[in-house]
Design an enzyme around this catalytic site. Structure first.
Site, mmCIF file in Angstrom:
data_model
loop_
_atom_site.group_PDB
_atom_site.id
_atom_site.type_symbol
_atom_site.label_atom_id
_atom_site.label_comp_id
_atom_site.label_asym_id
_atom_site.label_seq_id
_atom_site.Cartn_x
_atom_site.Cartn_y
_atom_site.Cartn_z
ATOM 1 N N GLU A 35 1.506 5.403 -46.868
ATOM 2 C CA GLU A 35 1.679 6.727 -47.020
ATOM 3 C C GLU A 35 1.336 6.965 -45.378
ATOM 4 O O GLU A 35 1.055 6.547 -44.616
ATOM 5 C CB GLU A 35 0.447 7.441 -47.722
ATOM 6 C CG GLU A 35 -0.940 7.197 -47.100
ATOM 7 C CD GLU A 35 -2.151 7.867 -47.596
ATOM 8 O OE1 GLU A 35 -3.113 7.424 -47.555
ATOM 9 O OE2 GLU A 35 -1.983 8.931 -48.262
ATOM 10 N N GLY A 36 1.880 8.317 -45.139
ATOM 11 C CA GLY A 36 1.924 8.895 -43.870
ATOM 12 C C GLY A 36 2.473 10.392 -43.762
ATOM 13 O O GLY A 36 3.598 10.684 -44.246
ATOM 14 N N GLY A 37 1.537 11.146 -43.499
ATOM 15 C CA GLY A 37 1.876 12.570 -43.429
ATOM 16 C C GLY A 37 2.619 13.292 -44.686
ATOM 17 O O GLY A 37 1.811 13.346 -45.800
ATOM 18 N N LYS A 57 11.619 5.297 -49.418
ATOM 19 C CA LYS A 57 10.959 6.262 -48.804
ATOM 20 C C LYS A 57 11.370 7.791 -49.135
ATOM 21 O O LYS A 57 12.127 8.158 -49.151
ATOM 22 C CB LYS A 57 11.319 6.239 -47.156
ATOM 23 C CG LYS A 57 10.439 6.950 -46.171
ATOM 24 C CD LYS A 57 10.720 6.786 -44.563
ATOM 25 C CE LYS A 57 9.789 7.184 -43.877
ATOM 26 N NZ LYS A 57 10.247 6.984 -42.265
ATOM 27 N N ASP A 156 8.551 4.292 -30.348
ATOM 28 C CA ASP A 156 7.230 4.058 -31.428
ATOM 29 C C ASP A 156 7.348 2.667 -31.930
ATOM 30 O O ASP A 156 6.745 2.301 -32.902
ATOM 31 C CB ASP A 156 7.013 4.961 -32.628
ATOM 32 C CG ASP A 156 5.548 5.002 -33.006
ATOM 33 O OD1 ASP A 156 4.713 4.728 -32.271
ATOM 34 O OD2 ASP A 156 5.499 5.278 -34.083
#
Length: 301
Positions: A35-37, A57, A156
């Site tokens: 999970e992320g944001g 995704k 990143d």
């Protein structure tokens, strides 16, 4: 930061168990794996060929900025399709839900991240050949991005964004942070916008000096990835960050120390030091960095 654990955010309706058509691919969603944001990654299977696994995704876009980021991520992944060291994008679609838009990216499934591998080794450090095999794959992916016109900076690069494919190769993922906007930011309004972008789309432990302080008046370009590669190589070698505490002053002053153990060759140490040069112009480009990987035993691989 992505968290690889069961998705716990309360949604009105989860995707688990659903059948979704994404482009020409029909998939069955199984379980959340990260999970992320405003996004979540699920393990999914091909509804026709059940032995095929995918990573799905799912991204919720609440505004034009987030939608533009998704479109950029898709565009970059499409430009890199077929590269053995980039996670493959098999299919994608964006659904208009009225107030929001939802993007679905069907990608190659990779079971482990480099973070998982590093943490599972305990105190068992890699030998030099193992390190260079991992790092070669990463550099090959970055090379493919920097050779685009204009060059694409990932921005990143970190252990969390490197996945181990079923073919045994390391794959770069998560292209939402990418940019081709390479310039020196010297106008106050531009600097404010760029500082906000840097905070949102880069990770402090891998952030180059010119990103920490725009008043250095350095051009911010794909050389930020070379710095991040230096940080990444340091972590693979020593299982910790080069700049403990993720301090701005530590980075600006180049305040890091090569540990006494484990012992690596002078070539390995020099490669780390070359990539962690404070001024971007003093760092090698990705072509030069790959050339520096030409250890004698690598030629037989």
């Amino acid at each position: 930061m992505w968290k690889f654990k069961p998705f716990t955010h309360k949604e009105p309706a989860g995707l688990e168990g659903r059948s979704i058509d994404v482009g020409s691919v029909k998939i069955l969603v199984q379980k959340a794996i990260a999970e992320g944001g405003f996004s979540c990654v699920y393990l999914a299977r091909d509804a026709v060929h059940m032995s095929k696994q995918y990573a799905l995704k799912h991204i919720i876009c609440n505004d034009e900025e987030s939608l533009a980021l998704v479109k950029k991520e898709i565009s970059v992944m499409k430009s890199l399709v077929g590269h053995p060291n980039v996670v493959t994008l098999h299919a994608h679609t964006i659904f208009d839900m009225g107030r929001t838009k939802e993007a679905f990216l069907v990608m190659e499934f990779c079971e482990k991240s480099l973070v998982t591998v590093l943490e599972s080794r305990g105190a068992a450090y890699f030998d030099e050949k193992q390190i260079l095999l991992i790092f070669r794959d990463v550099c090959n992916a970055v090379f493919s991005m920097h050779c685009q016109s204009p060059p694409i900076a990932h921005r990143d690069l970190k252990a969390e964004n490197l996945l181990l494919g079923s073919d045994g190769l390391w794959k770069l993922c998560d292209f939402g942070s990418t940019t081709t906007n390479h310039k020196c930011f010297d106008k106050p309004e531009e600097m404010g916008i760029e500082e906000d972008n840097i905070r949102k789309y880069t990770t402090p432990a891998y952030r180059a000096p010119e990103m920490w302080d725009l008043f250095l008046r350095e051009v911010i370009n794909e050389k930020v990835d070379i710095w991040a590669l230096g940080c990444l190589l340091f972590r693979i070698c020593y299982f910790k960050s080069a700049f403990d505490g993720e301090s701005k002053l530590q980075v600006l002053n180049g305040n890091y120390r090569i540990p006494d153990s484990p012992k690596y060759s002078s070539s390995m140490i020099d490669l780390i030091r070359d990539m962690l040069q404070a001024r971007p112009d003093d760092r090698p480009d990705i072509t030069q960095a790959r050339a520096l990987l030409d250890w004698p035993f690598m030629s037989s691989i």
